[in-house]
Design a protein around this motif. Structure first.
Motif, PDB file in Angstrom:
ATOM      1  N   PRO A 222       0.989  -1.194   0.035  1.00  0.00           N
ATOM      2  CA  PRO A 222      -0.094  -0.053   0.083  1.00  0.00           C
ATOM      3  C   PRO A 222       0.814   1.279   0.150  1.00  0.00           C
ATOM      4  CG  PRO A 222      -0.877  -1.542   1.543  1.00  0.00           C
ATOM      5  CD  PRO A 222       0.457  -2.156   1.151  1.00  0.00           C
ATOM      6  N   ALA A 223       1.786   1.227   0.878  1.00  0.00           N
ATOM      7  CA  ALA A 223       2.926   2.354   0.889  1.00  0.00           C
ATOM      8  C   ALA A 223       3.388   2.647  -0.672  1.00  0.00           C
ATOM      9  CB  ALA A 223       4.037   2.155   1.836  1.00  0.00           C
ATOM     10  N   VAL A 224       3.605   1.528  -1.419  1.00  0.00           N
ATOM     11  CA  VAL A 224       4.549   1.928  -2.612  1.00  0.00           C
ATOM     12  C   VAL A 224       3.372   2.611  -3.586  1.00  0.00           C
ATOM     13  CG1 VAL A 224       5.265   0.991  -4.681  1.00  0.00           C
ATOM     14  CG2 VAL A 224       6.327   0.398  -2.475  1.00  0.00           C
ATOM     15  N   GLU A 225       2.121   1.890  -3.623  1.00  0.00           N
ATOM     16  CA  GLU A 225       1.124   2.488  -4.254  1.00  0.00           C
ATOM     17  C   GLU A 225       0.608   3.628  -4.034  1.00  0.00           C
ATOM     18  OE1 GLU A 225      -0.088   0.504  -7.221  1.00  0.00           O
ATOM     19  OE2 GLU A 225       1.996   0.033  -6.511  1.00  0.00           O
ATOM     20  N   ILE A 226       0.645   4.428  -2.793  1.00  0.00           N
ATOM     21  CA  ILE A 226       0.359   5.745  -2.602  1.00  0.00           C
ATOM     22  C   ILE A 226       1.348   6.543  -3.165  1.00  0.00           C
ATOM     23  CG2 ILE A 226       0.516   7.430  -0.545  1.00  0.00           C
ATOM     24  CD1 ILE A 226      -0.758   5.305   1.211  1.00  0.00           C
ATOM     25  N   GLY A 227       2.694   6.282  -3.162  1.00  0.00           N
ATOM     26  CA  GLY A 227       3.694   6.959  -3.914  1.00  0.00           C
ATOM     27  C   GLY A 227       3.412   6.884  -5.487  1.00  0.00           C
ATOM     28  N   ASN A 228       3.092   5.844  -5.967  1.00  0.00           N
ATOM     29  CA  ASN A 228       3.140   5.567  -7.397  1.00  0.00           C
ATOM     30  C   ASN A 228       1.870   6.434  -7.984  1.00  0.00           C
ATOM     31  OD1 ASN A 228       4.943   4.009  -8.028  1.00  0.00           O
ATOM     32  ND2 ASN A 228       3.984   1.918  -7.936  1.00  0.00           N
ATOM     33  N   VAL A 247       1.821  -4.570 -14.871  1.00  0.00           N
ATOM     34  CA  VAL A 247       2.886  -5.165 -14.053  1.00  0.00           C
ATOM     35  C   VAL A 247       2.684  -4.846 -12.522  1.00  0.00           C
ATOM     36  CG1 VAL A 247       5.444  -5.319 -13.519  1.00  0.00           C
ATOM     37  CG2 VAL A 247       4.550  -5.415 -16.021  1.00  0.00           C
ATOM     38  N   LYS A 248       2.401  -5.799 -11.677  1.00  0.00           N
ATOM     39  CA  LYS A 248       2.045  -5.634 -10.317  1.00  0.00           C
ATOM     40  C   LYS A 248       2.581  -6.811  -9.570  1.00  0.00           C
ATOM     41  CE  LYS A 248      -1.271  -4.045  -6.621  1.00  0.00           C
ATOM     42  NZ  LYS A 248      -2.653  -3.723  -6.606  1.00  0.00           N
ATOM     43  N   THR A 249       3.684  -6.764  -8.855  1.00  0.00           N
ATOM     44  CA  THR A 249       4.497  -7.923  -8.199  1.00  0.00           C
ATOM     45  C   THR A 249       4.219  -7.837  -6.769  1.00  0.00           C
ATOM     46  OG1 THR A 249       6.439  -6.528  -7.771  1.00  0.00           O
ATOM     47  CG2 THR A 249       6.487  -7.794  -9.781  1.00  0.00           C
ATOM     48  N   ASN A 250       4.123  -9.030  -6.223  1.00  0.00           N
ATOM     49  CA  ASN A 250       4.070  -9.372  -4.874  1.00  0.00           C
ATOM     50  C   ASN A 250       5.164  -8.811  -3.953  1.00  0.00           C
ATOM     51  OD1 ASN A 250       3.606 -10.466  -2.062  1.00  0.00           O
ATOM     52  ND2 ASN A 250       2.278 -11.825  -2.942  1.00  0.00           N
ATOM     53  N   TRP A 273       9.172   3.594 -14.025  1.00  0.00           N
ATOM     54  CA  TRP A 273       9.377   4.297 -12.637  1.00  0.00           C
ATOM     55  C   TRP A 273       8.842   3.641 -11.443  1.00  0.00           C
ATOM     56  CZ3 TRP A 273      10.533   9.739 -12.079  1.00  0.00           C
ATOM     57  CH2 TRP A 273      10.251  10.203 -10.698  1.00  0.00           C
ATOM     58  N   THR A 274       9.321   3.666 -10.344  1.00  0.00           N
ATOM     59  CA  THR A 274       8.861   3.071  -9.206  1.00  0.00           C
ATOM     60  C   THR A 274       9.193   4.033  -7.855  1.00  0.00           C
ATOM     61  OG1 THR A 274       9.120   1.129  -7.734  1.00  0.00           O
ATOM     62  CG2 THR A 274      10.776   1.744  -8.493  1.00  0.00           C
ATOM     63  N   SER A 275       8.175   4.038  -7.051  1.00  0.00           N
ATOM     64  CA  SER A 275       8.272   4.662  -5.681  1.00  0.00           C
ATOM     65  C   SER A 275       8.695   3.468  -4.650  1.00  0.00           C
ATOM     66  CB  SER A 275       6.863   5.099  -5.234  1.00  0.00           C
ATOM     67  OG  SER A 275       6.603   6.110  -6.234  1.00  0.00           O
ATOM     68  N   GLY A 276       8.883   2.390  -5.158  1.00  0.00           N
ATOM     69  CA  GLY A 276       9.357   1.450  -4.188  1.00  0.00           C
ATOM     70  C   GLY A 276      10.941   1.591  -3.809  1.00  0.00           C
ATOM     71  N   SER A 277      11.471   0.844  -2.734  1.00  0.00           N
ATOM     72  CA  SER A 277      12.671   0.586  -2.313  1.00  0.00           C
ATOM     73  C   SER A 277      13.505  -0.536  -2.839  1.00  0.00           C
ATOM     74  CB  SER A 277      12.854   0.781  -0.923  1.00  0.00           C
ATOM     75  OG  SER A 277      12.198   1.957  -0.541  1.00  0.00           O
TER      76      SER A 277
END
Length: 473
Positions: A222-228, A247-250, A273-277
């Protein structure tokens, strides 16, 4: 940034996502008191004669300030609180670099004579992610201010900070009410209503097909999706429409990333682009892309500026990783004196050196400059007055100019690119420079704020009539 109930949970989750890759604690103990000294004595002489930090004249030095003017202030001492979440069992050492930086800077300042002759005493707190309420309540009882701290669950403690009228120059804030709270200043603000899109603006100039061949990498976090979602909204504002390749990975990992790489290939995305780490799951997707013969340009957040990533990139798979930043990278230390000074001061204390440490250092310097300006009249009211006046701040050159007094972000950025195990600034071409523009900051949708703001852009959730407000002179 978020809707109310989910927002608070997501804020904390986002902090872990963002900070874990940057990563026996103490709570409320006296970390540095008296004159203090470096642990190895290596910078004691230099600090005692320091006249500047980068381009900033040193706010520290001898003087004759007197008076027990407020809680935590006496003739001889100023007591401040600082800290991080280093004791979080799920991510040991979380944001440790922040406490390390402030501790080192307190010693650096005390070796010069403190602030106008008053020694700084630091109470170091470990909020351990879940204990932010406890540590803020303790700070309310004994500290003049909170300085340079980073507590992932700061929103949970915000009502107590506001209730006891404890001003702060935070190292960072996460929750929307903390980010927009009264009596809160940051050297590097990230307000919920304004967003620096410098990395997107640079990408427009640097990468062909950015407007029509870009997509976001989604995950189940959820945190990454908020950033995205925030990035996608910003892209739409500037005419970039994500391809939506599906593309949506676990976030916990996949048995195989090949199907996702094939989706990207079929979709025709040239920029990702990704907002993930940087996580094992993220690395798995990049490796699958390489095996599939894909050579996309990666546009990643500053959390990818990490030794974890550079050590992983032995094969060169990550050579297409580009990272937008508003801080000077450590590779520019030879050209940016403030960066080298931060590294030297914290290194002499055997502290952790990382971007969030520079952020906490900048916060400490902002606080110290305002404290110096208050002289003998060192009150919380005076500090709020002085901090509200600061509308251009770089921490002596650690980062792009920000507006702490108005809680506005930088309107500049730079971009670094990974090559093997080394990051190099690629835009602007001259190392140490930033690209700036009036169109680098956009307004965000109020539906995404996660809080209600008044006419002063202050969160109303915990606002009371007796909070300390800036007074005009």
């Amino acid at each position: 940034m978020k809707v109310e109930k989910i927002g608070r949970l997501a804020a904390g989750a986002l902090a872990v996502t963002l900070l874990a890759s940057c990563a026996s604690s103490r709570s409320g103990t006296d970390a540095t008191s008296g004159g203090g000294g470096t642990r190895d004595g290596g910078t004691a002489g230099a600090a005692a004669t320091a006249t500047s930090f980068g381009t900033l004249p040193s706010p520290c030095g001898k003087g004759d300030a007197k008076g027990s003017t407020d809680q935590g202030v006496t003739d001889k001492e100023i007591r401040i609180g600082f800290g991080d979440d280093r004791g979080f069992t799920s991510a040991p050492g979380l944001s440790k670099e922040m406490g390390d930086a402030v501790s080192a800077m307190i010693d650096w300042c005390n070796q010069q004579g403190g602030i106008n002759g008053r020694t700084i005493k630091g109470d170091q707190y470990d909020a351990a992610y879940t204990q932010s309420v406890k540590v803020v309540q303790q700070a309310c009882k004994q500290d003049f201010m909170l300085v340079g701290q980073g507590f992932a669950m700061d929103d949970a403690a915000e009502q107590y900070r506001v209730g006891c009228k404890l001003p702060t120059v935070a190292g960072y804030t996460v929750g929307p009410n903390a980010a927009m709270g009264p009596m809160k200043y940051e050297a590097v603000p990230y307000p919920v209503d304004l967003y620096n899109i410098g990395a997107l603006r640079i990408a427009e100039k640097e990468f062909p097909n950015f407007k029509d061949k870009t997509d976001l990498l989604h995950t189940t976090s959820p945190a990454v999706e908020i950033g995205n979602a925030k990035v996608a909204a910003a892209m739409n504002q500037i005419g970039v429409k994500p391809l939506d390749c599906g593309v949506k990975t676990n976030n916990a990992g996949e048995s195989s990333y090949t199907p996702f790489a094939l989706k990207i290939k079929k979709c025709g995305a040239k920029n990702l682009w990704t907002s993930g780490s940087p996580t094992p799951a993220a690395f798995g997707l990049l490796e699958a892309n390489d095996r599939a013969g894909l050579k996309p340009t990666y546009l990643f957040e500053a959390t990818w500026y990490s030794s974890l990533v550079s050590q992983w990139n032995k094969s060169g798979i990550g050579d297409a990783i580009n990272i937008g930043m508003i801080f000077q990278p450590f590779e520019n230390a030879a050209k940016v004196p403030a960066v080298k000074q931060y590294m030297d001061i914290v290194g002499a204390h055997k502290g952790k050196i990382a971007l969030l440490g520079m952020q906490a250092t900048s916060a400490f310097l902002l606080w110290a400059q305002s404290a110096k300006a208050c002289g003998s009249d060192l009150t919380r009211q005076c500090m709020v007055n002085e901090l509200a006046k600061v509308h251009e701040w770089t921490g002596g050159g650690l980062h792009a100019p920000t507006d702490p007094g108005a809680n506005k972000p930088a309107s500049c950025a730079l971009m670094v690119r990974l090559h093997g195990g080394t990051y190099e600034q690629v835009f602007p071409k001259n190392a140490g420079e930033f690209e700036c523009g009036g169109d680098f900051v956009i307004k965000t949708d109020p539906k995404t704020w996660g809080t209600t703001l008044n006419g002063d852009r202050t969160s109303t959730k915990f606002l009371t009539g007796d909070v300390i407000r800036p007074q005009s002179s």
